[in-house]
Scaffold this motif. Sequence first.
Motif, PDB file in Angstrom:
ATOM      1  N   VAL A 148     -12.985  -0.955 -12.215  1.00  0.00           N
ATOM      2  CA  VAL A 148     -11.830  -1.669 -12.779  1.00  0.00           C
ATOM      3  C   VAL A 148     -12.166  -3.144 -13.025  1.00  0.00           C
ATOM      4  CG1 VAL A 148     -10.110  -0.092 -11.847  1.00  0.00           C
ATOM      5  CG2 VAL A 148     -10.845  -2.048 -10.467  1.00  0.00           C
ATOM      6  N   TYR A 162     -13.327  -5.428 -11.223  1.00  0.00           N
ATOM      7  CA  TYR A 162     -12.849  -6.357 -10.192  1.00  0.00           C
ATOM      8  C   TYR A 162     -13.856  -7.485  -9.958  1.00  0.00           C
ATOM      9  CZ  TYR A 162     -11.255  -7.892  -5.546  1.00  0.00           C
ATOM     10  OH  TYR A 162     -10.819  -8.631  -4.481  1.00  0.00           O
ATOM     11  N   GLY A 194      -5.512   7.796  -9.395  1.00  0.00           N
ATOM     12  CA  GLY A 194      -4.179   7.768  -9.991  1.00  0.00           C
ATOM     13  C   GLY A 194      -3.354   8.974  -9.594  1.00  0.00           C
ATOM     14  N   ARG A 195      -2.274   9.168 -10.321  1.00  0.00           N
ATOM     15  CA  ARG A 195      -1.299  10.180  -9.970  1.00  0.00           C
ATOM     16  C   ARG A 195      -1.952  11.558  -9.865  1.00  0.00           C
ATOM     17  NH1 ARG A 195       4.040   9.801  -9.972  1.00  0.00           N
ATOM     18  NH2 ARG A 195       3.909   7.749 -10.919  1.00  0.00           N
ATOM     19  N   ARG A 196      -1.584  12.247  -8.794  1.00  0.00           N
ATOM     20  CA  ARG A 196      -2.120  13.581  -8.537  1.00  0.00           C
ATOM     21  C   ARG A 196      -1.920  14.487  -9.740  1.00  0.00           C
ATOM     22  NH1 ARG A 196      -1.546  16.664  -3.697  1.00  0.00           N
ATOM     23  NH2 ARG A 196       0.647  16.987  -4.090  1.00  0.00           N
ATOM     24  N   VAL A 213      -6.037  -3.785  -3.548  1.00  0.00           N
ATOM     25  CA  VAL A 213      -5.102  -2.677  -3.755  1.00  0.00           C
ATOM     26  C   VAL A 213      -4.508  -2.772  -5.159  1.00  0.00           C
ATOM     27  CG1 VAL A 213      -2.912  -1.651  -3.014  1.00  0.00           C
ATOM     28  CG2 VAL A 213      -4.586  -2.423  -1.305  1.00  0.00           C
ATOM     29  N   ALA A 268      -7.266   8.103  -3.723  1.00  0.00           N
ATOM     30  CA  ALA A 268      -5.946   8.323  -4.306  1.00  0.00           C
ATOM     31  C   ALA A 268      -5.578   7.162  -5.235  1.00  0.00           C
ATOM     32  CB  ALA A 268      -4.908   8.462  -3.198  1.00  0.00           C
ATOM     33  N   LEU A 269      -5.831   5.940  -4.784  1.00  0.00           N
ATOM     34  CA  LEU A 269      -5.476   4.784  -5.616  1.00  0.00           C
ATOM     35  C   LEU A 269      -6.328   4.760  -6.883  1.00  0.00           C
ATOM     36  CD1 LEU A 269      -5.131   1.971  -2.933  1.00  0.00           C
ATOM     37  CD2 LEU A 269      -3.289   3.214  -4.088  1.00  0.00           C
ATOM     38  N   THR A 270      -7.577   5.158  -6.750  1.00  0.00           N
ATOM     39  CA  THR A 270      -8.500   5.085  -7.876  1.00  0.00           C
ATOM     40  C   THR A 270      -8.222   6.163  -8.915  1.00  0.00           C
ATOM     41  OG1 THR A 270     -10.184   4.283  -6.372  1.00  0.00           O
ATOM     42  CG2 THR A 270     -10.936   5.078  -8.502  1.00  0.00           C
ATOM     43  N   ARG A 285       3.349   5.980  -5.491  1.00  0.00           N
ATOM     44  CA  ARG A 285       3.293   6.165  -6.946  1.00  0.00           C
ATOM     45  C   ARG A 285       2.271   7.226  -7.346  1.00  0.00           C
ATOM     46  NH1 ARG A 285       2.233   0.842  -9.720  1.00  0.00           N
ATOM     47  NH2 ARG A 285       2.549  -0.283  -7.763  1.00  0.00           N
ATOM     48  N   VAL A 286       1.248   7.437  -6.530  1.00  0.00           N
ATOM     49  CA  VAL A 286       0.271   8.488  -6.867  1.00  0.00           C
ATOM     50  C   VAL A 286       0.508   9.747  -6.025  1.00  0.00           C
ATOM     51  CG1 VAL A 286      -1.482   6.906  -7.751  1.00  0.00           C
ATOM     52  CG2 VAL A 286      -1.476   7.479  -5.308  1.00  0.00           C
ATOM     53  N   ASP A 287       1.737   9.886  -5.517  1.00  0.00           N
ATOM     54  CA  ASP A 287       2.105  11.094  -4.756  1.00  0.00           C
ATOM     55  C   ASP A 287       1.182  11.371  -3.574  1.00  0.00           C
ATOM     56  OD1 ASP A 287       4.211  11.521  -6.398  1.00  0.00           O
ATOM     57  OD2 ASP A 287       3.208  13.049  -7.625  1.00  0.00           O
ATOM     58  N   TYR A 288       0.757  10.287  -2.947  1.00  0.00           N
ATOM     59  CA  TYR A 288      -0.143  10.453  -1.796  1.00  0.00           C
ATOM     60  C   TYR A 288       0.582  11.094  -0.629  1.00  0.00           C
ATOM     61  CZ  TYR A 288      -3.363   9.054   1.943  1.00  0.00           C
ATOM     62  OH  TYR A 288      -4.223   9.025   3.016  1.00  0.00           O
ATOM     63  N   LEU A 322       0.831  -1.200   0.000  1.00  0.00           N
ATOM     64  CA  LEU A 322       0.000   0.000   0.000  1.00  0.00           C
ATOM     65  C   LEU A 322       0.873   1.260   0.000  1.00  0.00           C
ATOM     66  CD1 LEU A 322      -2.872   1.101   0.018  1.00  0.00           C
ATOM     67  CD2 LEU A 322      -2.871   0.914   2.514  1.00  0.00           C
ATOM     68  N   SER A 365     -15.463   1.812  -6.829  1.00  0.00           N
ATOM     69  CA  SER A 365     -14.122   1.900  -7.406  1.00  0.00           C
ATOM     70  C   SER A 365     -13.717   0.561  -8.014  1.00  0.00           C
ATOM     71  CB  SER A 365     -13.120   2.305  -6.327  1.00  0.00           C
ATOM     72  OG  SER A 365     -13.469   3.560  -5.801  1.00  0.00           O
ATOM     73  N   LEU A 366     -14.050  -0.507  -7.324  1.00  0.00           N
ATOM     74  CA  LEU A 366     -13.680  -1.832  -7.823  1.00  0.00           C
ATOM     75  C   LEU A 366     -14.496  -2.202  -9.061  1.00  0.00           C
ATOM     76  CD1 LEU A 366     -13.222  -3.707  -4.434  1.00  0.00           C
ATOM     77  CD2 LEU A 366     -11.426  -3.185  -6.101  1.00  0.00           C
ATOM     78  N   ALA A 398      -5.844  -4.169  -7.802  1.00  0.00           N
ATOM     79  CA  ALA A 398      -6.871  -3.825  -8.797  1.00  0.00           C
ATOM     80  C   ALA A 398      -7.056  -2.312  -8.891  1.00  0.00           C
ATOM     81  CB  ALA A 398      -8.192  -4.504  -8.440  1.00  0.00           C
ATOM     82  N   LEU A 399      -7.107  -1.664  -7.736  1.00  0.00           N
ATOM     83  CA  LEU A 399      -7.304  -0.212  -7.751  1.00  0.00           C
ATOM     84  C   LEU A 399      -6.098   0.486  -8.368  1.00  0.00           C
ATOM     85  CD1 LEU A 399      -8.871   0.418  -4.220  1.00  0.00           C
ATOM     86  CD2 LEU A 399     -10.054   0.351  -6.422  1.00  0.00           C
ATOM     87  N   THR A 400      -4.922  -0.048  -8.093  1.00  0.00           N
ATOM     88  CA  THR A 400      -3.693   0.591  -8.565  1.00  0.00           C
ATOM     89  C   THR A 400      -3.487   0.403 -10.058  1.00  0.00           C
ATOM     90  OG1 THR A 400      -2.706   0.116  -6.434  1.00  0.00           O
ATOM     91  CG2 THR A 400      -1.201   0.701  -8.208  1.00  0.00           C
ATOM     92  N   SER A 436       2.115   1.711  -3.497  1.00  0.00           N
ATOM     93  CA  SER A 436       1.056   2.155  -4.409  1.00  0.00           C
ATOM     94  C   SER A 436       0.718   3.613  -4.168  1.00  0.00           C
ATOM     95  CB  SER A 436      -0.200   1.303  -4.215  1.00  0.00           C
ATOM     96  OG  SER A 436       0.077  -0.044  -4.488  1.00  0.00           O
ATOM     97  N   LEU A 437       0.701   3.995  -2.908  1.00  0.00           N
ATOM     98  CA  LEU A 437       0.363   5.379  -2.587  1.00  0.00           C
ATOM     99  C   LEU A 437       1.494   6.324  -2.983  1.00  0.00           C
ATOM    100  CD1 LEU A 437      -1.395   4.861   0.865  1.00  0.00           C
ATOM    101  CD2 LEU A 437      -2.462   5.657  -1.259  1.00  0.00           C
TER     102      LEU A 437
END
Lengths: 241, 241
Positions: free
Chosen positions: B193, B195, B236-238, A230, B232-234, A192-195, A186, B189-190, A232-234, A189-190
């Motif tokens: 994708v 899921y 994607g990158r900020r 996680v 954030a995961l859904t 990677r999205v600049d969380y 997690l 969210s799932l 799947a969402l990523t 993954s976070l």
Amino acid sequence: MSAGPAIVLVRPQLGENIGKAARAMLNFGLTDLRLVAPRDGWPNPAAGPAASGADMVLEQARVFDTVAEAVGDCPFVYATTVRRRGLVVPVVSPEEAAREVRGNDGPSAILFGAERSGLETDEVAIAGKIVTVPINPQFGSLNLAQAVILIAYEWSKGRALAVPTRNDNLEPPAPHAHLEGLIEQLYESLARVDYFHPPDRTPATKNTIRTILTKARWSSREIQALRGIVRALTEGRRGSA
Amino acid sequence: MSAGPAIVLVRPQLGENIGKAARAMLNFGLTDLRLVAPRDGWPNPAAGPAASGADMVLEQARVFDTVAEAVGDCPFVYATTVRRRGLVVPVVSPEEAAREVRGNDGPSAILFGAERSGLETDEVAIAGKIVTVPINPQFGSLNLAQAVILIAYEWSKGRALAVPTRNDNLEPPAPHAHLEGLIEQLYESLARVDYFHPPDRTPATKNTIRTILTKARWSSREIQALRGIVRALTEGRRGSA
């Protein structure tokens, strides 16, 4: 351990209530039903349908003319009543009565009075103890079958008959390394999205996430499921990632 | 000490049984009755006579469309059922449930299913725990009001004794509606994708997710944090979403 107590219904009025009492008994493994002077005689055609299958209890029920005869074989007699009626008799809760019955060195009987009027004072006097269900002082309205079921339920508690209610097949919490794997996944993954922003807050944020995920004590299977979520969402839509 | 638990009757069929449940409740001091989609609507003229004077409980009863709405304010939800239905949820006795309810740091609700069919699996999944009355394995025939009275009786037992035992500075679990918000967000969210595949496994998969998320008893603040994580995961990158 002794057998279950005899349930003695004293001058019961409605056959339907006798049937309901039998049903209440059998739910908790009691089978010895005794009737003292049932108003409409015995057998009573209204009892069977109300027993919902506890016919065996009704078929074995015995009828007596008096309370004294009904409990003739029982050294231990309890009277259910809400009033003490000036008798100097110990009063116990259903829980205490059940505990005593389980330990009594001989058959026990529990008396229940007629639907409206309850037990007569001289019938209560036959009992060595009074059992009182502690009910709402502003609203005490237990019917006969409900009183029987509470007593039967308490009695059954100490028995092994009970359907297993334990958590035998609950999964144990995962070894910590499994949880750590989820947490690391997690974090990555976070990241990677600049969380994690601003950077100086990152350690505190990570600790919060760790605390949240640790709290649940998930099993290894549950952690696997969460890792899949996680992922799947990523990775986004299937096939498009 | 917490107040008594809400008694939630899910899709009750007969008004008479709703009345009996109200009577059972008030005997032991419970007054918060909630009805989910009662078959014959509400109010029901058959309920009053069966309540034998517990009209106050019926008058205050609230009606909801779904279990989730009915328990929206309750962090602690218990489902009464005899079957575990493949859910990995802790099972407790009425006695244990009552002890927990007395100590819970927030409102509790106890779900009771319809007369014949009981609770649906996805309704049980809303609860964090299952309550099972240990009954005779050869004859299990508890009716609705009897199940209610046993739970109410157990709850009332410890009333006078109950002492707040919880950790005051731990955050209390969120009301159920907050958790429901997280669950719905994650489902959506799932779904985006893909899921949930294959479709016939979707209900079981959703129940698994629900169970996993219910188990943790997160606070509202923790749920907010998790919603942010899912978002954030859904997304994607900020900045790139």
